[in-house]
Design a protein around this motif. Structure first.
Motif, PDB file in Angstrom:
ATOM      1  N   SER A 125       0.809  -1.214   0.000  1.00 12.37           N
ATOM      2  CA  SER A 125       0.000   0.000   0.000  1.00 12.37           C
ATOM      3  C   SER A 125       0.843   1.265   0.000  1.00 12.37           C
ATOM      4  O   SER A 125       0.416   2.308  -0.480  1.00 12.37           O
ATOM      5  CB  SER A 125      -0.935  -0.001   1.218  1.00 12.37           C
ATOM      6  OG  SER A 125      -0.187  -0.109   2.423  1.00 12.37           O
ATOM      7  N   LEU A 126       2.062   1.190   0.542  1.00 12.90           N
ATOM      8  CA  LEU A 126       2.932   2.355   0.580  1.00 12.90           C
ATOM      9  C   LEU A 126       3.966   2.347  -0.543  1.00 12.90           C
ATOM     10  O   LEU A 126       4.721   3.294  -0.712  1.00 12.90           O
ATOM     11  CB  LEU A 126       3.660   2.440   1.935  1.00 12.90           C
ATOM     12  CG  LEU A 126       2.763   2.631   3.155  1.00 12.90           C
ATOM     13  CD1 LEU A 126       3.605   2.664   4.425  1.00 12.90           C
ATOM     14  CD2 LEU A 126       1.938   3.896   3.038  1.00 12.90           C
ATOM     15  N   GLY A 127       3.999   1.278  -1.324  1.00 13.67           N
ATOM     16  CA  GLY A 127       5.006   1.171  -2.365  1.00 13.67           C
ATOM     17  C   GLY A 127       6.349   0.771  -1.779  1.00 13.67           C
ATOM     18  O   GLY A 127       6.473   0.479  -0.592  1.00 13.67           O
ATOM     19  N   ALA A 128       7.373   0.746  -2.605  1.00 15.59           N
ATOM     20  CA  ALA A 128       8.719   0.399  -2.161  1.00 15.59           C
ATOM     21  C   ALA A 128       9.693   1.120  -3.075  1.00 15.59           C
ATOM     22  O   ALA A 128       9.659   0.934  -4.290  1.00 15.59           O
ATOM     23  CB  ALA A 128       8.936  -1.108  -2.200  1.00 15.59           C
ATOM     24  N   GLU A 129      10.559   1.929  -2.490  1.00 16.62           N
ATOM     25  CA  GLU A 129      11.423   2.804  -3.284  1.00 16.62           C
ATOM     26  C   GLU A 129      12.297   2.028  -4.263  1.00 16.62           C
ATOM     27  O   GLU A 129      12.393   2.375  -5.445  1.00 16.62           O
ATOM     28  CB  GLU A 129      12.290   3.649  -2.350  1.00 16.62           C
ATOM     29  CG  GLU A 129      13.121   4.690  -3.065  1.00 16.62           C
ATOM     30  CD  GLU A 129      13.859   5.597  -2.104  1.00 16.62           C
ATOM     31  OE1 GLU A 129      14.601   6.474  -2.587  1.00 16.62           O
ATOM     32  OE2 GLU A 129      13.694   5.432  -0.888  1.00 16.62           O
ATOM     33  N   VAL A 130      12.945   0.963  -3.794  1.00 17.50           N
ATOM     34  CA  VAL A 130      13.837   0.197  -4.665  1.00 17.50           C
ATOM     35  C   VAL A 130      13.054  -0.426  -5.819  1.00 17.50           C
ATOM     36  O   VAL A 130      13.443  -0.327  -6.991  1.00 17.50           O
ATOM     37  CB  VAL A 130      14.573  -0.897  -3.863  1.00 17.50           C
ATOM     38  CG1 VAL A 130      15.337  -1.830  -4.797  1.00 17.50           C
ATOM     39  CG2 VAL A 130      15.526  -0.267  -2.853  1.00 17.50           C
ATOM     40  N   MET A 131      11.927  -1.062  -5.491  1.00 13.37           N
ATOM     41  CA  MET A 131      11.144  -1.738  -6.524  1.00 13.37           C
ATOM     42  C   MET A 131      10.528  -0.745  -7.506  1.00 13.37           C
ATOM     43  O   MET A 131      10.435  -1.022  -8.710  1.00 13.37           O
ATOM     44  CB  MET A 131      10.051  -2.592  -5.887  1.00 13.37           C
ATOM     45  CG  MET A 131      10.579  -3.756  -5.038  1.00 13.37           C
ATOM     46  SD  MET A 131      11.793  -4.788  -5.901  1.00 13.37           S
ATOM     47  CE  MET A 131      10.855  -5.310  -7.334  1.00 13.37           C
ATOM     48  N   ASN A 132      10.134   0.408  -7.030  1.00 13.87           N
ATOM     49  CA  ASN A 132       9.593   1.414  -7.943  1.00 13.87           C
ATOM     50  C   ASN A 132      10.670   1.960  -8.875  1.00 13.87           C
ATOM     51  O   ASN A 132      10.381   2.372 -10.006  1.00 13.87           O
ATOM     52  CB  ASN A 132       8.925   2.545  -7.166  1.00 13.87           C
ATOM     53  CG  ASN A 132       7.523   2.177  -6.714  1.00 13.87           C
ATOM     54  OD1 ASN A 132       6.786   1.522  -7.442  1.00 13.87           O
ATOM     55  ND2 ASN A 132       7.147   2.590  -5.519  1.00 13.87           N
ATOM     56  N   GLY A 133      11.917   1.953  -8.405  1.00 15.21           N
ATOM     57  CA  GLY A 133      13.024   2.296  -9.295  1.00 15.21           C
ATOM     58  C   GLY A 133      13.154   1.287 -10.426  1.00 15.21           C
ATOM     59  O   GLY A 133      13.348   1.653 -11.598  1.00 15.21           O
ATOM     60  N   TYR A 134      13.013   0.017 -10.079  1.00 11.75           N
ATOM     61  CA  TYR A 134      13.037  -1.017 -11.117  1.00 11.75           C
ATOM     62  C   TYR A 134      11.867  -0.859 -12.078  1.00 11.75           C
ATOM     63  O   TYR A 134      12.000  -1.049 -13.291  1.00 11.75           O
ATOM     64  CB  TYR A 134      12.975  -2.416 -10.484  1.00 11.75           C
ATOM     65  CG  TYR A 134      14.160  -2.786  -9.632  1.00 11.75           C
ATOM     66  CD1 TYR A 134      15.423  -2.225  -9.843  1.00 11.75           C
ATOM     67  CD2 TYR A 134      14.040  -3.713  -8.595  1.00 11.75           C
ATOM     68  CE1 TYR A 134      16.515  -2.564  -9.062  1.00 11.75           C
ATOM     69  CE2 TYR A 134      15.118  -4.073  -7.809  1.00 11.75           C
ATOM     70  CZ  TYR A 134      16.355  -3.497  -8.041  1.00 11.75           C
ATOM     71  OH  TYR A 134      17.428  -3.845  -7.263  1.00 11.75           O
TER      72      TYR A 134
END
Length: 379
Positions: free
Chosen positions: A200-209
């Motif tokens: 629900s909050l996302g994930a910085e590393v994965m959103n970079g990918y």
């Protein structure tokens, strides 16, 4: 019947308890429900919003580290255990429940333990494939332990008390067919739909990918529809993709408010390994590429994901060796293999328990009526 539900820490612990509370209210007009959570936990916001009364206990986690800050934290936790025991006793004295159910989180421990000591019927529900510390300790005293998967039974010392119920999933996930869901999303062609989100909050590393993933999809002419939920990294992803013209087939959203519709419409889901998410995937039979969060206690998400992977329902990629290209190529390989995806979907569906809420309700009702007490539950 008076039912006390104790939970907290994450939505994955709170949502099953809310689903059970609603079922008891619908089935038993004279039922009374009380929630108990941790002081300062998200349950203080979520539970009252759902319309249920909430009391709290002073409880905190144990940190698995020998650093000075961790030692100080664990000393506070030990003091809190003593305080929470008294608070739990006060709450039980005041509410006088007929049944106490813990659905996860540290707040469950003092309340369920004290209820078991008093001989009140007790149960715990564990959404994760492998029990956490709280469930491990409570499983020794609770009358029933309800788990999500048959594979989970092996992790408990009293398998006779374990009931495989699954984890409750919202009814919205079962109201539409795949085609109806695609129509609702305005998808008019035959290209598959990929859903991706990392909590629900996302994930910085994965959103970079996923930024690299989306760039490649645009370069290759949007070979599939794609809806991505970025969470709190939405602004950063918008900025990173500022020079990229996204076609209508690729949607970048902050939150996916219509998750049941999108997930039902999806042909492949890229996600974390949280218990609630995996319960939704198995309930509706959706193949998945799972990248477990490395920041979860005791590697719960990785263990959850591996249960699905062993049965053939999911592909597991670990975050440290992941990349946008790895995710994209894995997605393309699966989309190009419809027979494999169909086998994955069937494996997921085989593990799913769509009527989990009903199974849990029946288990608790029998327990509350005194029909299925464990003779050594208070030991």
């Amino acid at each position: 019947m008076k039912i006390l539900l104790t939970c907290g820490g994450t939505a994955g612990h709170i949502n099953p308890a809310v689903a059970l509370a609603r079922m008891f209210q619908e089935r038993m007009e004279d039922s009374q429900v009380l929630f108990v959570g941790a002081k300062g936990g998200m349950e203080e916001r979520l539970v009252p919003k759902e319309g249920f009364p909430l009391e709290t206990v002073t409880i905190s986690s144990f940190w698995r580290s020998l650093s000075p800050s961790s030692l100080r934290h664990n000393l506070r936790t030990l003091r809190n255990l003593s305080v929470s025991k008294k608070e739990a006793a006060r709450i039980l004295d005041g509410f006088q429940p007929d049944l106490v159910v813990g659905t996860g989180g540290y707040a469950s421990y003092p309340v369920v333990h004290e209820a078991a000591r008093r001989g009140i019927p007790t149960a715990v529900h564990e959404s994760n494939a492998v029990p956490g510390l709280t469930t491990q300790r409570l499983a020794k005293v609770a009358d029933r332990v309800m788990v999500g998967y048959e594979d989970s039974r092996q992790h408990y010392h009293h398998p006779d008390r374990v009931v495989v119920t699954g984890t409750p999933v919202r009814g919205e996930f079962f109201r539409l067919t795949r085609q109806q869901a695609r129509d609702a999303l305005g998808i008019r062609d035959d290209r598959p739909l990929v859903l991706s989100y990392w909590g629900s909050l996302g994930a910085e590393v994965m959103n970079g990918y996923m930024t690299d993933f989306i760039r490649r999809a645009v370069r290759e002419g949007a070979p599939f529809h794609h809806i991505h939920g970025a969470g709190r990294n939405y602004g950063a992803m918008q900025k990173a993709l500022a020079g990229v013209s996204l076609p209508p087939e690729i949607q970048l959203r902050e939150y996916i408010y219509d998750m049941p519709t999108v997930m039902v419409a999806a042909d492949l889901v890229l996600c974390r390994g949280g218990a609630s998410t995996l319960s939704e995937l198995t309930a509706i039979g959706k193949p998945a590429v799972i990248v477990p969060s490395p920041n979860v206690t005791n590697h719960h998400q990785e263990k959850n994901a591996n249960v699905l992977a062993r049965q053939g329902g999911a592909v597991v990629l670990l975050e440290p060796v992941c990349s946008g290209d790895t995710l994209y190529q894995t997605t393309q390989d699966l989309l190009a293999a419809p027979q494999r995806r169909q086998a994955m979907a069937q494996a997921m569906e085989k593990m799913g328990i769509p009527d989990a809420a009903e199974k849990i309700y029946e288990t608790l009702l029998s327990l509350g009526n005194g029909k299925e007490r464990a003779p050594s539950a208070g030991a």
